[in-house]
Design a protein around this motif. Sequence first.
Motif, PDB file in Angstrom:
ATOM      1  N   ASP A  95     -30.643  64.727 -56.465  1.00 23.48           N
ATOM      2  CA  ASP A  95     -29.978  64.372 -55.395  1.00 23.48           C
ATOM      3  C   ASP A  95     -28.444  64.613 -55.587  1.00 23.48           C
ATOM      4  O   ASP A  95     -27.824  64.504 -56.520  1.00 23.48           O
ATOM      5  CB  ASP A  95     -30.044  62.595 -55.566  1.00 23.48           C
ATOM      6  N   ILE A  98     -25.840  62.186 -56.724  1.00 25.19           N
ATOM      7  CA  ILE A  98     -25.785  61.817 -57.931  1.00 25.19           C
ATOM      8  C   ILE A  98     -25.242  63.172 -59.017  1.00 25.19           C
ATOM      9  O   ILE A  98     -24.513  62.986 -59.881  1.00 25.19           O
ATOM     10  CB  ILE A  98     -27.217  61.527 -58.580  1.00 25.19           C
ATOM     11  N   LEU A 125     -27.662  53.230 -57.447  1.00 31.34           N
ATOM     12  CA  LEU A 125     -27.695  53.851 -56.402  1.00 31.34           C
ATOM     13  C   LEU A 125     -29.185  54.565 -56.151  1.00 31.34           C
ATOM     14  O   LEU A 125     -29.633  54.563 -54.899  1.00 31.34           O
ATOM     15  CB  LEU A 125     -26.584  54.975 -56.616  1.00 31.34           C
ATOM     16  N   SER A 126     -29.657  55.147 -57.275  1.00 27.49           N
ATOM     17  CA  SER A 126     -30.835  55.825 -56.922  1.00 27.49           C
ATOM     18  C   SER A 126     -32.012  54.959 -56.832  1.00 27.49           C
ATOM     19  O   SER A 126     -33.100  55.643 -56.443  1.00 27.49           O
ATOM     20  CB  SER A 126     -30.963  56.625 -58.397  1.00 27.49           C
ATOM     21  N   GLU A 128     -32.031  52.526 -54.425  1.00 27.60           N
ATOM     22  CA  GLU A 128     -32.097  52.325 -53.022  1.00 27.60           C
ATOM     23  C   GLU A 128     -32.915  53.086 -52.516  1.00 27.60           C
ATOM     24  O   GLU A 128     -33.029  54.190 -52.491  1.00 27.60           O
ATOM     25  CB  GLU A 128     -30.854  52.320 -52.587  1.00 27.60           C
ATOM     26  N   GLU A 129     -33.839  52.444 -51.245  1.00 24.81           N
ATOM     27  CA  GLU A 129     -34.646  53.148 -50.419  1.00 24.81           C
ATOM     28  C   GLU A 129     -34.184  53.170 -49.204  1.00 24.81           C
ATOM     29  O   GLU A 129     -33.117  52.723 -48.958  1.00 24.81           O
ATOM     30  CB  GLU A 129     -36.000  52.208 -50.460  1.00 24.81           C
ATOM     31  N   THR A 130     -34.520  54.001 -48.357  1.00 19.90           N
ATOM     32  CA  THR A 130     -34.348  54.360 -47.132  1.00 19.90           C
ATOM     33  C   THR A 130     -34.376  53.160 -46.302  1.00 19.90           C
ATOM     34  O   THR A 130     -35.324  52.662 -46.295  1.00 19.90           O
ATOM     35  CB  THR A 130     -34.806  55.612 -46.323  1.00 19.90           C
TER      36      THR A 130
ATOM     37  N   GLU C  52     -29.023  61.273 -51.167  1.00 16.75           N
ATOM     38  CA  GLU C  52     -29.531  62.315 -50.073  1.00 16.75           C
ATOM     39  C   GLU C  52     -30.740  61.198 -49.271  1.00 16.75           C
ATOM     40  O   GLU C  52     -30.819  61.402 -48.095  1.00 16.75           O
ATOM     41  CB  GLU C  52     -30.455  63.158 -50.567  1.00 16.75           C
ATOM     42  N   THR C  54     -30.598  57.842 -48.325  1.00 16.22           N
ATOM     43  CA  THR C  54     -30.071  56.613 -47.521  1.00 16.22           C
ATOM     44  C   THR C  54     -29.093  57.244 -46.627  1.00 16.22           C
ATOM     45  O   THR C  54     -28.891  56.548 -45.782  1.00 16.22           O
ATOM     46  CB  THR C  54     -29.517  55.861 -48.438  1.00 16.22           C
TER      47      THR C  54
END
Lengths: 130, 121, 151
Positions: A95, A98, A125-126, A128-130, C52, C54
Motif C-alpha cells: 500500500d 504505508i 491503519l492497514s 481498516e476496511e473500505t 489505498e 480507504t
Amino acid sequence: MKKSVIVFLLVFLLCACSSEKEKVIFPADNSTSLKPIMQKQDSIHGYKGVINEEDILVAIYINRFDRFNKTKIEKKISKQIEKKFPEKKVLVTGDQKIIWEVESIIDKKLKEEELRKSIEKIKSLSKEET
Amino acid sequence: MISSLVTAFVVGGLICVIGQIFMDVFKLTPAHTLSTLVVLGSILDGFGLYEPLIDFAGAGATVPITSFGNSLTHGALAEAEKHGLIGVLTGMFEVTSSGISAAILFGVIGAFIFQKRKTTY
Amino acid sequence: MDQKQFQKIIDDKNPKVPYFMNILKAFIVGGIICTIGQLITFFYMRFFPFTEGTAANPTVATLVFIAMVLTGTGLYKKIAQIGGAGSAVPVTGFGNAVISAAIEHKSEGYVLGVGGNMFKLAGSVILFGVLSAFVVALIKTILVNIGVVSW
C-alpha cells in the motif's frame, strides 16, 4: 498523430517502470536474515522493512503489472517471513500510504518507544476496511 | 507515482471507451449505458476480478461508475461470507456508497447555491 | 418505396457517427478525470490517515463536489459535449445527472421539485446497482454453499 501518441505513452510507461531500486531494512544490523527472502522475490522491485522486538513490517514496491496479484504477493511473502521469524508479528503490504509511513520512519531514524508507537499506528491503519 | 497516474489514465480511459462503444455502436441511451456498466462491475466483483483491477489501476478503477456496482456487491458478499445466505439480505441494507451520499448532499447544496440555467446537462 | 429504400434514405440524411473520434475523445476526457481522481487519492493518502483502500471514498466525494461546481457554472455541459461517455461514465457524470436535475427543479420546491426529481436520471443506475449486487451475492453464496466455488 495517433502513432506518436502511442509511442509517447509507451516510452512514458517504460521510463516509469524502471525507477528507484530501493532495498532498505531498518535497523540495519537485523537485515541479514531478512534480505535473502526479499532478494529472491521477482514480483517486487524494492522493499523497505522495519524490525523491532515484536513486529516485522515490510513495505514492498510491487511491479506495475504484478499489482493485479497484490494480495497474493503480500500473503506469499508474509508466509515466508513468518516461517523464518515464528515469534514475530509480520505485516507485508504494497500500500502506497504505508510505504510512505515506513519511509518516514527510516528517514527520522526513530528509536525504541517512538518506533513501537508508529508501528502500532501503521498496523491499525492497514486493518481498516473500505 | 507517475506510473500510477498513467495506469489510472489508461484504465479509466478504456472503461469510458467501453461506454462510448455502448452508446455509439449499440445505440444505447446514457442511462442504459451507465446501468449496463454498473451491472458489469457487479458481475466482475462476483468473479473476484474487480478488486485486482483496483489494486492495479487505483482511481482508474474506482472513479468510473463500474466501481459503484463493485462496492455494493463487495459489501453484500463480505456479509454473506460471515453469515451465509441470510447475510446477503442483511448485507444489502448495510452497504453504502460514498458516491450516492455525496451526490445527494451536493445536489441539495447545489440547488441551494446555483440558479437554473437553460440546460445544465 | 419499401422498407429498405426508406431505411437507406434515413441513413443518408443522418450524419455519420464519427466512431473513432468519439472513442478517442472519450478515452482522453475519461482518462483525465481518472488521473485527477488519482491525484486526489494521493493527496488524501499523503496528508490524511487513508490507505489505498480507504482513500477511494473521500476521492469520490471530492469529485462529486467538483462536479457540483462545474454543473452549477454550466462548465460540465461543455465538457460533456466534447467527452461523450468520457464525461458520463466517471462518477462525476453520475453527480452531474443528480445535481443538474436538482437545480433544474428547484423552482418547484425542495420536497416535490428537488427531492422528487433528483434521481430521475440516476435512479436507474442505483436500481440496477442494488439489484445486480443482490443477485450476484445470492448466486455466489448458493454456489459456495453447494461447493462449486470458494470465496
